[in-house]
Motif scaffolding. Sequence first.
Motif, mmCIF file in Angstrom:
data_model
loop_
_atom_site.group_PDB
_atom_site.id
_atom_site.type_symbol
_atom_site.label_atom_id
_atom_site.label_comp_id
_atom_site.label_asym_id
_atom_site.label_seq_id
_atom_site.Cartn_x
_atom_site.Cartn_y
_atom_site.Cartn_z
ATOM 1 N N ASP A 273 0.832 -1.201 0.000
ATOM 2 C CA ASP A 273 0.000 0.000 0.000
ATOM 3 C C ASP A 273 0.868 1.253 0.000
ATOM 4 O OD1 ASP A 273 -2.623 1.366 0.298
ATOM 5 O OD2 ASP A 273 -1.790 1.957 2.237
ATOM 6 N N SER A 274 1.926 1.244 0.816
ATOM 7 C CA SER A 274 2.839 2.389 0.853
ATOM 8 C C SER A 274 3.540 2.572 -0.483
ATOM 9 C CB SER A 274 3.877 2.196 1.965
ATOM 10 O OG SER A 274 3.265 2.148 3.231
ATOM 11 N N THR A 275 3.896 1.464 -1.120
ATOM 12 C CA THR A 275 4.562 1.532 -2.420
ATOM 13 C C THR A 275 3.641 2.145 -3.467
ATOM 14 O OG1 THR A 275 5.903 -0.422 -1.907
ATOM 15 C CG2 THR A 275 5.684 0.180 -4.233
ATOM 16 N N ARG A 276 2.384 1.720 -3.471
ATOM 17 C CA ARG A 276 1.425 2.271 -4.435
ATOM 18 C C ARG A 276 1.244 3.773 -4.226
ATOM 19 N NH1 ARG A 276 -3.989 3.349 -5.350
ATOM 20 N NH2 ARG A 276 -4.730 2.752 -7.437
ATOM 21 N N LYS A 277 1.122 4.187 -2.974
ATOM 22 C CA LYS A 277 0.968 5.615 -2.686
ATOM 23 C C LYS A 277 2.200 6.392 -3.128
ATOM 24 C CE LYS A 277 -2.205 5.028 1.223
ATOM 25 N NZ LYS A 277 -2.358 5.097 2.703
ATOM 26 N N TRP A 278 3.367 5.799 -2.926
ATOM 27 C CA TRP A 278 4.606 6.473 -3.332
ATOM 28 C C TRP A 278 4.686 6.577 -4.848
ATOM 29 C CZ3 TRP A 278 9.095 5.433 -6.076
ATOM 30 C CH2 TRP A 278 10.154 6.322 -5.860
ATOM 31 N N TYR A 279 4.275 5.531 -5.558
ATOM 32 C CA TYR A 279 4.257 5.568 -7.025
ATOM 33 C C TYR A 279 3.323 6.670 -7.526
ATOM 34 C CZ TYR A 279 6.748 1.089 -7.597
ATOM 35 O OH TYR A 279 7.684 0.085 -7.612
#
Length: 299
Positions: A273-279
């Motif tokens: 989830d954090s990775t998606r938000k960062w992307y």
Amino acid sequence: MDPARLCQIFFSLGTVVDVGGPLIPPFREYIMNYGSRSTTSTSTSSARHQNTFAWLLEYIGSFQVPHTWFTHYYVISVASSVFWAVQISTQGTAFEFLASLSKSRPATMTMNQVFLAWLLMTIQGTRRLYESIAFTKPSQSKMWAGMWIIGMAFYVFMGISVWIEGITSLKYRGPQRTFLEFSTPTVRTLIAVPMFLVASGVQYECHKHLASLKKYTLPRQFWFQWVVCPHYTSECLIYLAIAIAVSPQGQMLNRTVLAGLGFVASNLAVTADSTRKWYIEKFGIEKVAGRWRMIPYVY
């Protein structure tokens, strides 16, 4: 305490923290996030300094180690596999200690399953150790020291969990009895082993692709077109395959390994989830649209 139950409790506590932690923003930011995903604006940081609880979490989270220390996880995993192979085959002191604490179970793993469990976990740990050495690039990324310790503890517990439900079979095998008994593979084995191998192959390709990217580049390899973190999907499938392959008689899944899978899935779900938000922040929502975080059609 029964070793299998102790492993289940450890994994369950980890799952509870993974599920509940993100509900507390400072805990997620300072404790759970790491690397580029942990960066925050100065204004946000200053505002949170006004909150004593947030300040305390920030202080605890300030004890960090290099992200590259992830490699230690797999050193522990491989070392654990070697250690328990020796202990089980010789019925050494550590094995006897766990056996003395273990409760007898009506349903137990066969000795073939114990060997298969050890083999699959050894393959997983060895492959990930190789990838960590071959694919890891020098980086300034950090992670919370507590996460590093918990990660190593996970592999210590998992090294026991994959075979502990077969300890009854191991305790009572006679000195003249061979460790392996050649027989026709079960349906569970025919399902689980291919699943394990395919998931391992996909994860290897994902890690290889990520290692080939320039810094802060959006992954575009086939699997990443559908899922933000397909290597996390693969990790979950690997442990699901082990849980199927080594399930005791009369059970669909090995409960101790299943508890470990819960820990893995909940932990990786937060990072996905954090990775998606960062992307989205880095590349724009249109670049990530249509990609599931970790589990297609579910999450």
